[in-house]
Design an enzyme around this catalytic site. Sequence first.
Site, PDB file in Angstrom:
ATOM      1  CB  VAL A 136      -0.952   0.030   1.218  1.00  0.00           C
ATOM      2  CG1 VAL A 136      -1.979  -1.081   1.124  1.00  0.00           C
ATOM      3  CG2 VAL A 136      -0.174  -0.053   2.525  1.00  0.00           C
ATOM      4  CB  SER A 137       0.415   4.561  -1.407  1.00  0.00           C
ATOM      5  OG  SER A 137       0.233   3.982  -2.682  1.00  0.00           O
ATOM      6  CB  SER A 138       0.184   6.261   3.055  1.00  0.00           C
ATOM      7  OG  SER A 138      -1.214   6.068   3.193  1.00  0.00           O
ATOM      8  CD  GLN A 194      -3.298   3.649   0.781  1.00  0.00           C
ATOM      9  OE1 GLN A 194      -2.095   3.551   0.581  1.00  0.00           O
ATOM     10  NE2 GLN A 194      -4.177   3.820  -0.196  1.00  0.00           N
ATOM     11  N   GLY A 212       4.702   2.022   0.825  1.00  0.00           N
ATOM     12  CA  GLY A 212       5.457   3.032   0.098  1.00  0.00           C
ATOM     13  C   GLY A 212       4.897   3.237  -1.296  1.00  0.00           C
TER      14      GLY A 212
END
Length: 218
Positions: free
Chosen positions: A66-68, A71, A100
């Site tokens: 996931v990006s952050s 999440q 990330g």
Amino acid sequence: MEYYTINKFAKIIGVTPQTLRNWDRNGKLHPHHTSSNGYRYYSEDQLNAVTGIQLAPKKIIGYCRVSSPKQKDDLERQVENLRTYLYAQGQPFEIITDIGSGINYKKKGLQDLIRRIESNQAEKVVILYKDRLLRFGFELIETIAAIHGCKIEIVDTTQKSEPEELVEDLVQIITEFSCKLQGKRAHKAKRMIQELVGFDSDDKVKQDTAAPEQQAED
């Protein structure tokens, strides 16, 4: 079964390629096969026989991202869905998780995954969606994996339209650069505060030093 070029095989067992050529000529160790253009290839069984070491079996590795940190719930869902899928295949596996950006190549989990592929520990990498591996550069990782006899399997192969992919790519790029810009601003603000605090402290010291003199004059 995996096959090794003469250079790679020589490096693994600690000899020079010329030594392997000599062994081939004197009958000590022949390559598993020679290609039509004359290149020698050695098998994994030959490697085990020469080193006397049974290599650990390759693993199926699942990768979720996931990006952050916000999440994490989505990350847990990814892991659960991927675990269910891999259990159904009936083979041993492990799952690497990452947090990330999809255009960040330095993520800890991604670096770990690449190291395992390059060290021939991965038989297959399984991801739920193509962009979970990388937003840009998926084909590069796929090529590296293929060189090491590793496949990349995508569970959901639903194709997105070009406009959808373009919008998602642009959003990812803007988000990434926005974060970097905010980081630079935060660093600049911190430096300004430190300079301001230092200035105030110096002024206070000067005032405290000057005070007795002023009192004496009074």
